[in-house]
Enzyme design. Structure first.
Site, mmCIF file in Angstrom:
data_model
loop_
_atom_site.group_PDB
_atom_site.id
_atom_site.type_symbol
_atom_site.label_atom_id
_atom_site.label_comp_id
_atom_site.label_asym_id
_atom_site.label_seq_id
_atom_site.Cartn_x
_atom_site.Cartn_y
_atom_site.Cartn_z
ATOM 1 N N GLY A 256 0.816 -1.221 0.000
ATOM 2 C CA GLY A 256 0.000 0.000 0.000
ATOM 3 C C GLY A 256 0.844 1.263 0.000
ATOM 4 C CB ALA A 257 -0.173 4.834 -0.169
ATOM 5 C CE LYS B 11 -10.739 7.935 11.753
ATOM 6 N NZ LYS B 11 -10.307 7.539 10.406
ATOM 7 C CG HIS C 31 -3.465 15.688 4.563
ATOM 8 N ND1 HIS C 31 -3.713 15.081 3.364
ATOM 9 C CD2 HIS C 31 -3.938 14.832 5.517
ATOM 10 C CE1 HIS C 31 -4.305 13.911 3.566
ATOM 11 N NE2 HIS C 31 -4.435 13.736 4.869
ATOM 12 N NE ARG D 168 -5.153 6.432 14.215
ATOM 13 C CZ ARG D 168 -5.597 6.807 13.022
ATOM 14 N NH1 ARG D 168 -6.727 7.492 12.934
ATOM 15 N NH2 ARG D 168 -4.921 6.508 11.944
ATOM 16 C CB CYS E 250 -2.596 11.689 8.042
ATOM 17 S SG CYS E 250 -4.252 11.533 7.346
#
Ligand code: A2P
Length: 336
Positions: free
Chosen positions: A11-12, A218, A247, A98, A127
């Protein structure tokens, strides 16, 4: 020297974990690359060596010391208890653990000592939360924060490698006047933006306030946990923009102590993991292309909010895959 496994290696974030393990010379004795059955048998190069990807299974973790997990929340829920049972420590990049009180949620520049409380799993924060908190924490310590509101401009990478590819393909198709059939992202993404596509109703599993999406929730809840301050007033509006991997966030911060713009810049200049990038005379401020592939969160445009007392606006940009995910996870592993 550690026996390391990456869950979600194709994945990324998994791919960036490989780059960082190599770049930072992480002390690896053996490296296991795990992904879905679809990828089993593929090879991935690490430090010049071909490593065959294996299907992630419950018995994948024998002899493994450290698991870096980024295959999605449901996969972490299903498989990471098996990793802990096998004696590994897991640094989990998904949201699944989390808010679990037994799982530390760590940004190494902010709450590194929380790592000591782990019982096998340490969670890597969201993130957008990490990118907001790197500049926010030193301001919180220096001046106190009355409230903060973040508006995010989030890249495709947060939705995974397939979403990034879809954005590329859709951009090309639309630029050529062709139609494009999406399979990952729910709305037209190229030449468009939309409020974040995470769930607006998580089935009552958390206290998600009406009208908020999970991503916004979140940012609020994770900030409380990382700062160890449930009274901090945080709010967020999360938006996806057609950017590949960094971002941006507009932060509006009301401080407790009377403060000047110059004092804020002084604190930010010394903030670990933060770099000021700007040249007002050239209208030059941090941009996603500046942050892509880089470690620091870039900050600038600190100015007085004319609408309220002792409040300031600022602009921050960070690589979602690096500090927003893989780098933070590797820093946790290094601390361990
Ligand atoms: P695969 O490439 O085999 O689908 P991203 O966040 O970029 O979408 O990456 C998700 C990662 O999680 C990929 O490495 C993907 O592997 C992996 N993954 C997805 N589903 C599973 C699964 N059921 N079991 C193990 N790994 C999975």
């Amino acid at each position: 020297m550690k026996n390391v496994a990456i869950a979600g290696a194709t994945g990324a974030v998994g791919q960036e974990l490989l780059v960082l393990l190599s770049e930072r010379n992480f002390p690896i004795k053996s490296l296991k690359l795990l992904a879905s059955a679809r990828s089993a048998g593929k090879t991935i190069k690490f430090k010049g060596e071909d490593i065959v990807v294996q299907e992630l299974r419950h018995d994948s973790f024998e002899g493994v010391d450290l698991v870096l997990s980024s295959a999605g929340g449901s996969i972490s829920k299903e498989y990471m208890p098996s990793a802990v049972k096998a004696g590994a420590v897991v640094v989990d990049n998904t949201s699944y653990y989390r808010m679990n009180p037994d799982v530390p949620l760590v940004v190494p520049e902010i709450n590194p000592l929380d790592i000591k409380k782990h019982k096998g799993i340490i969670a890597n924060p969201n993130c957008s939360t990490i990118i907001m908190l790197l500049p926010l924490f030193p301001l919180y310590k220096a001046f106190g924060i009355e409230r903060v509101h973040a508006t995010t401009y989030q890249a495709a990478s947060g939705a995974g490698a397939k979403a990034m590819e879809e954005l590329r393909l859709e951009s090309v198709a639309l630029a050529e006047g062709k139609t494009f059939e999406r399979t990952v992202i729910p709305h037209q993404y190229a030449f468009n933006l939309f409020p974040h596509n995470s769930s607006y109703n998580d089935g009552g599993k958390t206290a998600t306030p009406t009208g908020y999406c999970e991503e916004e929730w979140k940012m609020i809840a994770e900030t409380h946990k990382i700062f160890g301050d449930n009274n901090l007033r945080v709010n967020a509006t999360c938006v996806r923009v057609p950017i590949l991997r960094a971002h941006s966030e507009a932060l509006n911060i009301r401080l407790s102590k009377k403060t000047s713009v110059a004092e804020i810049y002084d604190v930010l200049r010394n903030a670990p993991g933060v770099e000021i990038l700007e040249d007002p005379s050239k209208n030059r401020w941090p941009m996603p292309i500046d942050a892509s592939g880089k470690d620091p969160v870039l900050a600038g445009r600190v100015r007085v909010d004319q609408s309220q007392e002792n409040a300031f606006d600022m602009w921050v940009v960070g690589d979602q895959i690096r500090k927003g995910a893989a780098l933070n996870a590797i820093q946790i592993a290094e601390l361990l």
